[in-house]
Design an enzyme around this catalytic site. Structure first.
Site, short mmCIF file in Angstrom:
data_model
loop_
_atom_site.label_atom_id
_atom_site.label_comp_id
_atom_site.label_asym_id
_atom_site.label_seq_id
_atom_site.Cartn_x
_atom_site.Cartn_y
_atom_site.Cartn_z
N LYS A 116 27.26 27.97 -68.31
CA LYS A 116 26.26 27.15 -67.63
C LYS A 116 25.59 26.19 -68.62
O LYS A 116 25.96 26.14 -69.78
CB LYS A 116 25.25 28.06 -66.92
CG LYS A 116 25.91 29.06 -65.94
CD LYS A 116 26.45 28.41 -64.68
CE LYS A 116 27.46 29.22 -63.90
NZ LYS A 116 27.04 30.50 -63.35
C1 LIG Z 1 27.10 31.70 -62.42
C2 LIG Z 1 26.78 31.75 -60.99
C3 LIG Z 1 26.04 32.79 -60.39
C4 LIG Z 1 25.69 34.09 -61.10
O1 LIG Z 1 25.05 33.94 -62.27
P1 LIG Z 1 25.17 35.09 -63.41
O2 LIG Z 1 24.14 34.66 -64.39
O3 LIG Z 1 26.57 35.01 -63.95
O4 LIG Z 1 24.87 36.39 -62.77
C5 LIG Z 1 25.68 32.69 -59.07
N1 LIG Z 1 26.04 31.63 -58.33
C6 LIG Z 1 26.79 30.63 -58.85
C7 LIG Z 1 27.15 29.48 -57.96
C8 LIG Z 1 27.19 30.67 -60.18
O5 LIG Z 1 27.95 29.67 -60.66
#
Ligand SMILES: *Cc1c(COP(=O)(O)O)cnc(C)c1O
Length: 399
Positions: free
Chosen positions: A198
């Protein structure tokens, strides 16, 4: 097609010698120093670095409150709790997302109602949302897919009319703007993830941002076993040691070690965003003239933070399917991916009764998409390699 047709194009050398992942963190010495400072301090968890990180996130996105969690998924679970989702409640969302989005509804006993996407923007369709609202509907979870903000004017209007809570899964959208306003305080609660692919990372981690004090109090409670020491919230007091468990919460806390990394990363977020945008623009410039693909739509007054760059194939102009293109790019050492398999295709959801055919636009999109590498530490050489590989592979397979 001959069995080894895809290998044939690389009869010679692949475009790259080394594998380029689709996404990756960028940690520098400042980040490492910040983490070391916390490791040497008295509090490696439940300390003041968490508060500083939360305050910085709030300031960045323009929300009153932030609550950090051990993951984005934990944050979504907490948001569903704070929204009061319970058994029998329906929550409208999109299938074009990671499973965690709708899983958070299931955690609370609610029922995810998948509605279709707009075939142009790939975002949840407000018309489809409107068509699925009924007496059981409690909330809407939007997803700012790839970084492109959903249609918040329409969605917030629907929510107001029907008294629904809007949770934004903005795991892709830290730094995105909707009509000039940062994602983070437009919906009732907004989730950002700090997973390494991210925009900024804390290893694992996530946050909910909100302007609503009542939600804030519930999020804080849920993150810490449902336990509070806040004198405003206690039902009674036995003395200064007294605390109360008021609801069944979890240990969903982020550590100060993670928060220190996040704080340090936040300093470079704007530079990261600029780099992502520059790469996305280069891709679009290179690919918009290729007749077998469609580049991501320009969303006008919604500015994407470019978590993902998704190419859509026009299969009528190719003599092979998406799988072959995917494999061929992998053989060029380009780390491609597919975001996403419609959530209700997964066996767990099928067992719950969801069936193919539910969201035709999302299903059609799924057959044709490929995610290309996009992360801020990519070199110009990396970007050029992706462009060369895509041109090579599509040039070979175009009819
Ligand atoms: C990465 C992601 C999540 C979950 O986040 P984590 O920090 O990995 O638990 C939820 N929704 C979307 C669309 C994502 O890309």
């Amino acid at each position: 097609m001959k069995k080894n047709d895809s290998l044939a194009i690389h009869g010679g050398k692949p475009v790259r010698d080394t594998y380029l992942p689709y996404g990756k963190q960028w940690i520098n010495n400042d980040d490492i120093e910040a983490v070391i400072d916390v490791l040497k301090s008295n509090y490696i968890t439940t300390g003041s670095t968490i508060n500083r990180f939360e305050k910085s996130v709030s300031e960045y996105v323009g929300a009153k409150y932030s609550v950090a969690f051990s993951s984005g998924t934990a944050a979504l679970h907490a948001a569903c709790f704070a929204a009061g989702i319970e058994t029998g409640d329906e929550v409208i969302t999109t299938p074009m997302t990671f499973a965690a989005t709708s899983n958070s509804v299931l955690y609370c006993g609610g029922k995810p109602v998948f509605v279709d996407i707009d075939p142009q923007t790939y975002l949840i369709s407000p018309e489809q949302v409107a068509n699925h609202i009924n007496a059981k509907t409690k909330a809407i979870i939007t997803v700012d897919y790839t970084g492109g903000p959903a249609d918040y004017n329409e969605i917030m209007k629907l929510a107001k009319e029907h008294d629904l809570i809007v949770i934004d899964d903005a795991a892709h959208a830290l730094g995105s703007t909707y009509k000039g306003e940062k994602i983070g305080a437009i919906s009732d609660m907004t989730m950002f993830s700090f997973h390494p692919v991210k925009h900024i990372t804390t290893g694992e981690g996530g946050v909910i941002t909100t302007n609503n004090k009542a939600y804030y109090d519930k999020l804080i409670l849920f993150r810490n076993h449902g336990i509070t020491r806040d004198p405003r919230l206690l039902s009674l007091s036995h003395g200064p040691w007294y605390y109360e468990m008021q609801t069944l919460g979890y240990n969903y806390r982020m550590t100060d070690i993670q928060a220190a990394l996040g704080l340090s990363q936040l300093n470079r977020l704007d530079a990261f965003l600029l780099k992502r945008k520059t790469i996305a623009n280069e891709y679009t410039k290179a690919f918009q003239s290729i007749k077998s693909v469609r580049v991501p739509m320009n969303l006008g007054d919604r500015e994407s933070s470019w978590h993902l760059y998704v190419l859509r194939l026009d299969l009528t102009k190719l003599r092979v399917d998406r799988g072959t293109i995917y494999l061929a790019l992998t053989e060029e050492n380009i780390g491609v991916n597919v975001h996403y398999i419609p959530v209700y295709y997964h066996p767990y959801y099928r067992k719950l009764g969801y069936q193919k055919g539910l969201c035709p636009n999302a299903e059609k999109l799924y057959e044709t998409i490929i995610t290309l590498p996009l992360f801020p530490s990519m070199s110009q050489r990396d970007v050029d390699d992706v462009i060369s590989a895509v041109q090579k592979v599509l040039g070979y397979y175009e009819v």
